[in-house]
Design an enzyme around this catalytic site. Structure first.
Site, PDB file in Angstrom:
ATOM      1  N   ILE A  68     -19.563 -32.625 -10.384  1.00  0.00           N
ATOM      2  CA  ILE A  68     -19.649 -32.969 -12.064  1.00  0.00           C
ATOM      3  C   ILE A  68     -20.465 -31.662 -12.381  1.00  0.00           C
ATOM      4  CG2 ILE A  68     -20.212 -34.418 -13.618  1.00  0.00           C
ATOM      5  CD1 ILE A  68     -20.216 -36.606 -11.507  1.00  0.00           C
ATOM      6  N   PRO A  69     -19.803 -30.374 -12.771  1.00  0.00           N
ATOM      7  CA  PRO A  69     -20.719 -29.339 -13.461  1.00  0.00           C
ATOM      8  C   PRO A  69     -20.717 -29.896 -14.802  1.00  0.00           C
ATOM      9  CG  PRO A  69     -18.460 -28.738 -12.946  1.00  0.00           C
ATOM     10  CD  PRO A  69     -18.520 -29.942 -12.354  1.00  0.00           C
ATOM     11  N   HIS A  70     -21.948 -29.168 -15.337  1.00  0.00           N
ATOM     12  CA  HIS A  70     -22.268 -29.659 -16.703  1.00  0.00           C
ATOM     13  C   HIS A  70     -23.116 -28.620 -17.278  1.00  0.00           C
ATOM     14  CE1 HIS A  70     -25.052 -31.742 -13.877  1.00  0.00           C
ATOM     15  NE2 HIS A  70     -26.041 -31.705 -14.918  1.00  0.00           N
ATOM     16  N   GLY A  71     -23.179 -28.489 -18.583  1.00  0.00           N
ATOM     17  CA  GLY A  71     -23.894 -27.769 -19.310  1.00  0.00           C
ATOM     18  C   GLY A  71     -24.118 -28.199 -20.946  1.00  0.00           C
TER      19      GLY A  71
END
Length: 151
Positions: A68-71
């Site tokens: 779950i990459p996030h930014g």
């Protein structure tokens, strides 16, 4: 207080059931490409930098075949989630060292409150259930993916 649901941030344009990426860097680029194509970015470089910085601090590969990459960035117009699936699996330096097959890229504007943490928490809780992960692995259409989160 209004609570954002996962299904509110997903749409068919942001779902790719056959990622072509072969490694972690490629999968992040491909997911961000999809986000950009869906019109959610005003500054791709700014958002990409935020995601890569997060990954450099710790991998967002949570295990069980999920990442779950996030930014959070000024380059994001509105909160959204991009879903991607890899048939072969990708070495994502996950906590359990197993390949990741299911990817959720969470993008939120820099000036948003911590709503993305709420969404991240909802997503993580949902993905603890093997039937949700299996449903996502076996989804035939983008609508199937959305339907899993409509329940």
């Amino acid at each position: 207080m209004f609570k954002i649901k996962i299904v509110d941030l997903l749409n068919e344009k942001g779902i790719q059931l056959n990622l072509k990426a072969k490694n972690k860097e490629e999968v992040l680029k491909e997911l961000i490409d999809i986000l950009e194509a869906s019109g959610q970015l005003s500054n791709r470089d700014d958002f990409e930098r935020a995601v890569l910085e997060r990954e450099n601090n710790f991998s967002t590969g949570i295990g069980m075949g999920v990442a779950i990459p996030h930014g959070k960035s000024n380059g994001v117009k509105e909160a959204s989630i991009i879903f991607g699936r890899s048939e072969k699996g990708i070495d994502y330096q996950s906590m359990d060292e197993a390949p990741a097959y299911i990817f959720f890229l969470i993008a939120v504007p820099a000036d948003s409150n911590n709503e993305h943490l709420n969404v991240l928490s909802q997503l993580s809780r949902s993905l603890m259930h093997s039937e949700i992960r299996e449903g996502l692995k076996n989804a035939k259409t983008a609508q199937d993916v959305i339907g899993i989160f409509e329940q």
